[in-house]
Design an enzyme around this catalytic site. Sequence first.
Site, PDB file in Angstrom:
ATOM      1  N   GLU A 271       2.629  -4.520  13.751  1.00  9.11           N
ATOM      2  CA  GLU A 271       1.249  -4.999  13.680  1.00  9.11           C
ATOM      3  C   GLU A 271       1.205  -6.370  13.023  1.00  9.11           C
ATOM      4  OE1 GLU A 271      -1.102  -3.144  10.272  1.00  9.11           O
ATOM      5  OE2 GLU A 271       0.283  -1.485  10.749  1.00  9.11           O
TER       6      GLU A 271
ATOM      7  N   ASP B 226      -2.293   9.919   9.413  1.00  9.87           N
ATOM      8  CA  ASP B 226      -1.051   9.290   8.957  1.00  9.87           C
ATOM      9  C   ASP B 226      -1.234   8.890   7.506  1.00  9.87           C
ATOM     10  OD1 ASP B 226      -1.633   6.112   8.955  1.00  9.87           O
ATOM     11  OD2 ASP B 226      -2.549   6.984  10.745  1.00  9.87           O
TER      12      ASP B 226
END
Length: 326
Positions: free
Chosen positions: A216, A125
């Site tokens: 997150e 990513d």
Amino acid sequence: MPSTSRSASPAVLPLRPVATTAITGTTAGGSGSTAPARRPGRRLLPAAAALTAAVALAAGIAAPAHAAEPGAAAEAADRHGGQLPPIHPELDFAGSTVAAHEGRDGGPAPAGTPALAATQTPGLDVASYQGNVTWSSVRANGARFAYVKATEGTTYTNPYFAQQYNGSYNAGLVRGAYHFALPDRSSGTAQANWFVDHGGGWSRDGKTLPPALDIEYNPYGATCFGLGQSAMVSWIRAFSNTVRSRTGRYPTIYTTTNWWVTCTGDNASFGATNPLWIARYASAVGTLPAGWSYQTIWQHADSGVFPGDQNLFNGAFDRIQALANG
């Protein structure tokens, strides 16, 4: 790469497609409009971000429990001197807060750790930090899929998104877009719409992964963005349902088990609909959040042979294609 043992392939949701949203590489205003310097191989939480977080925590900065509702950002700002801490979206990416909170050595796998499929497929990513990626080299080094940061909050778009998203596709990778969530700034619905309108679409072409939500540790303050567990679950559900209604796919959820337990109360209601992209920088995937019996993707390191973060898809390449096709 870790050894593998499980032969079962991940399940794929039989969702019906709709037309994809047009891809754009338009830059948003602000600090994301210039190319950042390249980072070293291992990425720690940026010093500025860590300082901002520490100051915010010391001051008790947190959004109110109803911050998932429209207008909550303005109300939160009123309670904290007229504004929330400024954001630095060019420094935020999938896993930018993980090593600082959880480290890079999770130790041996605990009892009950889900086994891996017999075949694990490598991928990566990336975000604006990587700039223009040489995708032909990434493909030659073995990557078969990629997630690309598209947006953050409701103001930022990755200025390198077009090169990264279209370039990975043209090099033969199956790719998808992800959104970095800021649940204290605006509603899940508003951020999902911003995301879909700026790259977070989906089409059944066999090469486009479901859009993904990166949820997150808060890089700007309180771990859970000042939301209580039920409010956080509601925020995630609003985001997920909006993406589903706009694209035909439930989003992949990127998170860590520790964050999920802390901030959602280990809510188990998303496992039946949303693929799991788990982050744990260790030799084993570890315990998963409630509701998921296996991970679809494991972000196992924040540096390696590929630019950005290193990932393993829990299955062979044909399973990636199946997930892409819905």
